[in-house]
Design an enzyme around this catalytic site. Structure first.
Site, short mmCIF file in Angstrom:
data_model
loop_
_atom_site.label_atom_id
_atom_site.label_comp_id
_atom_site.label_asym_id
_atom_site.label_seq_id
_atom_site.Cartn_x
_atom_site.Cartn_y
_atom_site.Cartn_z
N SER A 142 71.56 -64.08 19.12
CA SER A 142 72.63 -63.25 19.70
C SER A 142 73.19 -62.36 18.59
CB SER A 142 73.74 -64.14 20.24
OG SER A 142 74.89 -63.38 20.52
N TYR A 155 79.25 -71.09 18.89
CA TYR A 155 78.13 -70.32 19.45
C TYR A 155 77.51 -69.44 18.37
CZ TYR A 155 75.61 -67.07 22.51
OH TYR A 155 74.63 -66.31 23.12
N LYS A 159 73.57 -69.59 16.57
CA LYS A 159 72.63 -68.45 16.56
C LYS A 159 72.33 -68.01 15.12
CE LYS A 159 72.40 -68.20 21.08
NZ LYS A 159 71.19 -68.63 21.78
P1 NAD Z 1 71.80 -68.18 31.64
O1 NAD Z 1 73.00 -69.04 31.70
O2 NAD Z 1 71.43 -67.35 32.81
O3 NAD Z 1 70.52 -69.04 31.23
C1 NAD Z 1 70.62 -70.08 30.32
C2 NAD Z 1 69.46 -71.03 30.56
O4 NAD Z 1 69.59 -72.13 29.66
C3 NAD Z 1 69.43 -71.60 31.99
O5 NAD Z 1 68.11 -71.56 32.49
C4 NAD Z 1 69.87 -73.04 31.78
O6 NAD Z 1 69.33 -73.94 32.72
C5 NAD Z 1 69.33 -73.31 30.38
N1 NAD Z 1 70.01 -74.46 29.81
C6 NAD Z 1 71.32 -74.57 29.52
N2 NAD Z 1 71.60 -75.83 29.09
C7 NAD Z 1 70.42 -76.50 29.12
C8 NAD Z 1 70.05 -77.83 28.84
N3 NAD Z 1 70.94 -78.74 28.45
N4 NAD Z 1 68.75 -78.20 28.97
C9 NAD Z 1 67.82 -77.31 29.40
N5 NAD Z 1 68.12 -76.02 29.71
C10 NAD Z 1 69.39 -75.64 29.58
O7 NAD Z 1 72.03 -67.27 30.36
P2 NAD Z 1 71.16 -66.11 29.66
O8 NAD Z 1 72.10 -65.00 29.42
O9 NAD Z 1 69.90 -65.87 30.36
O10 NAD Z 1 70.90 -66.80 28.24
C11 NAD Z 1 69.61 -66.91 27.67
C12 NAD Z 1 69.74 -66.89 26.15
O11 NAD Z 1 70.24 -65.59 25.77
C13 NAD Z 1 70.75 -67.90 25.60
O12 NAD Z 1 70.22 -68.52 24.46
C14 NAD Z 1 71.94 -67.04 25.23
O13 NAD Z 1 72.68 -67.61 24.17
C15 NAD Z 1 71.28 -65.75 24.85
N6 NAD Z 1 72.17 -64.59 24.90
C16 NAD Z 1 72.73 -64.19 26.08
C17 NAD Z 1 73.59 -63.07 26.08
C18 NAD Z 1 74.25 -62.57 27.34
O14 NAD Z 1 75.13 -61.69 27.26
N7 NAD Z 1 73.89 -63.05 28.52
C19 NAD Z 1 73.84 -62.39 24.89
C20 NAD Z 1 73.24 -62.82 23.71
C21 NAD Z 1 72.40 -63.93 23.73
#
Ligand code: NAD
Length: 254
Positions: A142, A155, A159
């Protein structure tokens, strides 16, 4: 003719395949001909992802990554069809916005386990010869790793840990023909961002407006992050390893 973006013979492991970036990536990879091994917690949600994918050799595995689990059995299942992995993307992650007074070791552990320790366990197994013959690993980090917002103490640390580790892992894994990189998204329209900030997209929420003000290209879609993942998974990025790619819509510039 050689196509560096060809995924037809590739098998890719995607965690967090039930939602957001991981779900979008799994669907996109299947449409490019890849076989996808999907890890997520909720079977109904993986089935939903599966119903939107092309091809029928995909593998689904339900596992909770918050338990510091040895994933050997899951990797054995993934290669039980005789085909090793060519790529891995760790999309599973949890985020929270909380003050230092709200932090407890339980809450810290939960984020460390899913965001970071699980990544190391996945890399450990992927880099064994019995599970891959080389390939590309991508961790979804991130922009918070290098530019944390207020109350993202844990968080951002998870990362940043991922980003630091790939610099050490890249030279270790290069002789095994494995590349390893991370992607640093900014604000991506997925359920994670919605729940972290409890927002709608009507523009009425101050935090959203403030965040988007700092992201030149506006909020990213999960498709845009999936495309960046596919570039790093593909042979088109064959000279890139040990790097953290900004896929953040120009966050913080200007
Ligand atoms: P999301 O919440 O839609 O997806 C997160 C996924 O992680 C889900 O499929 C969930 O089931 C899985 N997960 C969470 N806890 C878990 C566990 N204990 N065991 C197995 N699976 C688990 O969110 P997203 O935005 O798609 O996030 C994906 C990645 O992108 C993450 O690592 C997040 O930190 C990163 N990210 C997201 C953003 C944003 O703005 N959405 C920004 C920067 C980074």
């Amino acid at each position: 003719m050689y196509n560096p973006f060809d995924f037809t013979e590739k098998k890719i492991l995607v965690t967090g395949a039930s939602s957001g970036i991981g779900q979008t990536l799994s669907i996109a990879l299947s449409k490019q001909g890849a076989t996808v091994a999907m890890i997520a917690r909720n079977e109904d949600k993986i089935n939903d992802t599966l119903s939107q994918m092309q091809g029928n050799n995909h593998i689904k595995i339900c596992v909770d990554l918050s338990q510091n689990k040895d994933l050997t059995e899951e990797f054995k299942t993934i290669v039980s069809d005789g085909k090793k992995l060519d790529g891995l993307v760790h999309c599973a992650g949890i985020s929270s916005v909380e003050s230092i007074q709200m932090l407890s070791s339980k809450r810290i552990d939960a984020q460390m386990h899913v965001n970071y320790y699980a990544f190391l366990e996945l890399v450990r197994l992927f880099s064994k010869k019995k599970y891959s013959n080389g390939g590309s690993i991508v961790g979804i980090s991130s922009i918070a790793a290098v530019s944390p917002g207020k109350c993202q103490t844990i968080y951002s640390a998870t990362k940043a840990a991922m980003n630091a580790s790939i610099e050490s892992l890249a030279p270790e894994l290069a002789p095994k023909n494995i590349r390893i990189n991370t992607i640093m998204p900014g604000f991506v329209k997925t359920p994670m961002f919605d729940s972290a900030f409890n927002i709608d997209y009507t523009g009425s929420n101050d935090i959203v407006n403030e965040t988007l003000e700092h992201q030149l290209l506006g909020a990213s879609s999960p498709y845009e992050i999936a495309n960046a993942c596919m570039f790093l998974l593909s042979d088109a990025s064959s000279c890139i390893t040990g790097r953290a790619l900004h896929a953040d819509g120009g966050s913080g510039l200007g």
